[in-house]
Design a protein around this motif. Structure first.
Motif, PDB file in Angstrom:
ATOM      1  N   GLU A 131      46.059 -19.402  31.544  1.00  0.00           N
ATOM      2  CA  GLU A 131      45.200 -19.461  32.082  1.00  0.00           C
ATOM      3  C   GLU A 131      45.799 -19.656  33.305  1.00  0.00           C
ATOM      4  OE1 GLU A 131      41.702 -22.114  31.967  1.00  0.00           O
ATOM      5  OE2 GLU A 131      42.106 -21.856  29.709  1.00  0.00           O
ATOM      6  N   GLY A 132      44.968 -18.498  34.984  1.00  0.00           N
ATOM      7  CA  GLY A 132      46.364 -18.907  35.881  1.00  0.00           C
ATOM      8  C   GLY A 132      47.095 -18.443  36.284  1.00  0.00           C
ATOM      9  N   PRO A 133      48.227 -19.480  36.894  1.00  0.00           N
ATOM     10  CA  PRO A 133      49.110 -18.704  38.228  1.00  0.00           C
ATOM     11  C   PRO A 133      50.480 -18.607  36.081  1.00  0.00           C
ATOM     12  CG  PRO A 133      48.720 -20.557  39.032  1.00  0.00           C
ATOM     13  CD  PRO A 133      47.455 -20.514  37.721  1.00  0.00           C
ATOM     14  N   ILE A 134      50.459 -19.538  35.359  1.00  0.00           N
ATOM     15  CA  ILE A 134      51.167 -19.704  34.371  1.00  0.00           C
ATOM     16  C   ILE A 134      51.397 -18.349  33.757  1.00  0.00           C
ATOM     17  CG2 ILE A 134      50.389 -20.901  32.826  1.00  0.00           C
ATOM     18  CD1 ILE A 134      53.986 -22.070  34.016  1.00  0.00           C
ATOM     19  N   GLN A 135      49.976 -17.915  33.715  1.00  0.00           N
ATOM     20  CA  GLN A 135      50.237 -16.767  32.974  1.00  0.00           C
ATOM     21  C   GLN A 135      50.374 -15.317  33.941  1.00  0.00           C
ATOM     22  OE1 GLN A 135      49.858 -16.045  29.570  1.00  0.00           O
ATOM     23  NE2 GLN A 135      50.284 -14.527  29.897  1.00  0.00           N
ATOM     24  N   ASP A 136      50.365 -15.303  35.085  1.00  0.00           N
ATOM     25  CA  ASP A 136      50.601 -14.092  36.214  1.00  0.00           C
ATOM     26  C   ASP A 136      52.422 -14.757  36.206  1.00  0.00           C
ATOM     27  OD1 ASP A 136      47.916 -13.676  36.674  1.00  0.00           O
ATOM     28  OD2 ASP A 136      48.340 -15.181  38.538  1.00  0.00           O
ATOM     29  N   LEU A 137      52.725 -15.573  36.359  1.00  0.00           N
ATOM     30  CA  LEU A 137      53.794 -15.367  35.844  1.00  0.00           C
ATOM     31  C   LEU A 137      54.679 -15.115  34.863  1.00  0.00           C
ATOM     32  CD1 LEU A 137      56.929 -16.616  37.453  1.00  0.00           C
ATOM     33  CD2 LEU A 137      56.395 -18.970  36.440  1.00  0.00           C
ATOM     34  N   ILE A 138      54.470 -14.841  33.640  1.00  0.00           N
ATOM     35  CA  ILE A 138      54.597 -14.603  32.243  1.00  0.00           C
ATOM     36  C   ILE A 138      54.952 -13.310  32.641  1.00  0.00           C
ATOM     37  CG2 ILE A 138      54.281 -15.060  29.856  1.00  0.00           C
ATOM     38  CD1 ILE A 138      53.699 -17.873  29.751  1.00  0.00           C
ATOM     39  N   ASP A 139      53.385 -12.420  32.719  1.00  0.00           N
ATOM     40  CA  ASP A 139      53.039 -11.627  32.911  1.00  0.00           C
ATOM     41  C   ASP A 139      54.209 -10.765  34.282  1.00  0.00           C
ATOM     42  OD1 ASP A 139      51.261 -11.896  31.389  1.00  0.00           O
ATOM     43  OD2 ASP A 139      49.421 -11.022  33.125  1.00  0.00           O
ATOM     44  N   GLU A 140      55.229 -11.237  35.346  1.00  0.00           N
ATOM     45  CA  GLU A 140      55.913 -10.421  36.373  1.00  0.00           C
ATOM     46  C   GLU A 140      56.972 -10.884  35.287  1.00  0.00           C
ATOM     47  OE1 GLU A 140      55.152  -8.755  38.466  1.00  0.00           O
ATOM     48  OE2 GLU A 140      53.027  -8.822  38.788  1.00  0.00           O
ATOM     49  N   LEU A 141      57.779 -11.662  35.027  1.00  0.00           N
ATOM     50  CA  LEU A 141      58.582 -11.966  33.719  1.00  0.00           C
ATOM     51  C   LEU A 141      58.653 -11.318  32.928  1.00  0.00           C
ATOM     52  CD1 LEU A 141      58.975 -15.970  33.994  1.00  0.00           C
ATOM     53  CD2 LEU A 141      60.353 -14.506  35.902  1.00  0.00           C
ATOM     54  N   ALA A 142      57.933 -10.767  32.117  1.00  0.00           N
ATOM     55  CA  ALA A 142      57.993  -9.628  30.635  1.00  0.00           C
ATOM     56  C   ALA A 142      58.091  -8.484  31.187  1.00  0.00           C
ATOM     57  CB  ALA A 142      56.313 -10.477  30.065  1.00  0.00           C
ATOM     58  N   LYS A 143      57.876  -8.231  32.521  1.00  0.00           N
ATOM     59  CA  LYS A 143      58.217  -7.115  33.112  1.00  0.00           C
ATOM     60  C   LYS A 143      59.793  -6.472  33.626  1.00  0.00           C
ATOM     61  CE  LYS A 143      54.075  -6.493  35.528  1.00  0.00           C
ATOM     62  NZ  LYS A 143      53.701  -6.821  36.886  1.00  0.00           N
ATOM     63  N   LYS A 165      58.676 -13.602  25.072  1.00  0.00           N
ATOM     64  CA  LYS A 165      58.831 -14.943  24.773  1.00  0.00           C
ATOM     65  C   LYS A 165      60.140 -15.384  25.738  1.00  0.00           C
ATOM     66  CE  LYS A 165      58.389 -15.928  19.975  1.00  0.00           C
ATOM     67  NZ  LYS A 165      58.700 -14.613  18.765  1.00  0.00           N
ATOM     68  N   GLY A 166      60.785 -14.312  25.699  1.00  0.00           N
ATOM     69  CA  GLY A 166      61.381 -15.232  27.123  1.00  0.00           C
ATOM     70  C   GLY A 166      61.087 -15.417  28.226  1.00  0.00           C
ATOM     71  N   ALA A 167      60.003 -14.684  28.812  1.00  0.00           N
ATOM     72  CA  ALA A 167      59.286 -14.652  30.429  1.00  0.00           C
ATOM     73  C   ALA A 167      58.825 -15.790  29.913  1.00  0.00           C
ATOM     74  CB  ALA A 167      58.027 -13.705  30.111  1.00  0.00           C
ATOM     75  N   GLN A 168      58.268 -16.018  28.812  1.00  0.00           N
ATOM     76  CA  GLN A 168      57.496 -17.525  28.714  1.00  0.00           C
ATOM     77  C   GLN A 168      58.433 -18.734  28.584  1.00  0.00           C
ATOM     78  OE1 GLN A 168      54.213 -17.347  25.136  1.00  0.00           O
ATOM     79  NE2 GLN A 168      54.953 -19.512  24.792  1.00  0.00           N
ATOM     80  N   ARG A 169      59.684 -18.465  27.988  1.00  0.00           N
ATOM     81  CA  ARG A 169      60.698 -19.879  28.257  1.00  0.00           C
ATOM     82  C   ARG A 169      61.038 -20.034  29.652  1.00  0.00           C
ATOM     83  NH1 ARG A 169      65.807 -19.149  25.316  1.00  0.00           N
ATOM     84  NH2 ARG A 169      66.664 -21.118  25.872  1.00  0.00           N
ATOM     85  N   ILE A 170      60.363 -19.171  29.619  1.00  0.00           N
ATOM     86  CA  ILE A 170      61.486 -19.112  31.936  1.00  0.00           C
ATOM     87  C   ILE A 170      60.420 -19.825  32.677  1.00  0.00           C
ATOM     88  CG2 ILE A 170      62.278 -17.660  34.111  1.00  0.00           C
ATOM     89  CD1 ILE A 170      63.819 -16.026  32.334  1.00  0.00           C
ATOM     90  N   ALA A 171      58.873 -19.315  32.325  1.00  0.00           N
ATOM     91  CA  ALA A 171      57.931 -19.569  33.208  1.00  0.00           C
ATOM     92  C   ALA A 171      57.640 -21.569  32.701  1.00  0.00           C
ATOM     93  CB  ALA A 171      56.727 -18.934  32.759  1.00  0.00           C
TER      94      ALA A 171
END
Ligand SMILES: [Zn+2]
Length: 203
Positions: free
Chosen positions: A3-15, A22-28
């Motif tokens: 939820e919220g900002p952490i998912q936004d960050l994961i979405d941006e990183l995953a692009k 998975k990598g995006a989630q790890r970094i976030a």
């Protein structure tokens, strides 16, 4: 999904290339768990990339000043120009320590299906560099080091056609041996160094 900002960050990183969800989630979550100052440094670095990166007025490489480190180095051989697709390819060839000339970064490769024709690449700038002998030094060799894939080969063929009428200029291409379909940056130094020293004249 979070939820919220952490998912936004994961979405941006995953692009970003090379970074799946998975990598995006790890970094976030790494950033979330770390020091706030680490995030501040990352924000600052991103801001500088957005605002402060300059492209070399001569070769198109990323630079900190009007001319990049290589173009402003008088020890680099101005008679040889190695043509690459992206700044990261300059980095790959520099790593081999086999090349002492200058570079020209096209900004991509010919890819008509994606709307990338000669006008979208820095080909005109290359022709201008070859025709401009203001510095009194004639370029005697252009090494076409585009990627060993369909677009890279098409670009090499096009350049060879454009450059064949320049007097005293030989146009060479990296030797085969690079993994076909690949990207220059993924070749190891030894393979890339060999491809460079074994380059052949394009006819
Ligand atoms: Zn430069």
């Amino acid at each position: 999904m979070y939820e919220g900002p952490i998912q936004d960050l994961i979405d941006e990183l995953a692009k970003q290339p090379g970074l799946g969800p998975k990598g995006a989630q790890r970094i976030a979550f790494h950033l979330l768990a770390g020091e706030k100052s680490e995030i501040d440094r990352l924000i600052a670095a991103l801001g500088r990339v957005r605002d402060d990166v300059i492209f070399c007025a001569e070769c198109g490489n990323v630079a900190a000043n009007r001319l990049c480190r290589i173009c402003s180095d008088p020890r680099r051989d101005a008679t040889k120009i190695c043509v690459v697709e992206e700044p990261k390819d300059v980095h790959a060839i520099e790593r081999t320590k086999e090349f002492t000339g200058r570079y020209h970064v096209l900004g991509g490769a010919l890819d008509p299906l994606s709307g990338i024709g000669p006008d979208q690449l820095r080909i005109r700038e290359l022709l201008r560099r070859l025709g401009n002998q203001a510095d009194g030094i004639d370029v005697t060799e252009v090494i076409v080091a585009t990627d060993p894939n369909t677009e890279g080969e098409a670009t090499a063929t096009y350049l060879q056609r454009m450059l064949k009428d320049f007097p005293g200029l030989s146009v060479t291409r990296l030797a085969s041996g690079l993994p076909m379909g690949g990207d220059l940056e993924f070749a190891d130094e030894l393979t890339l160094g060999r491809a460079l020293s074994g380059r052949r004249v394009l006819a």
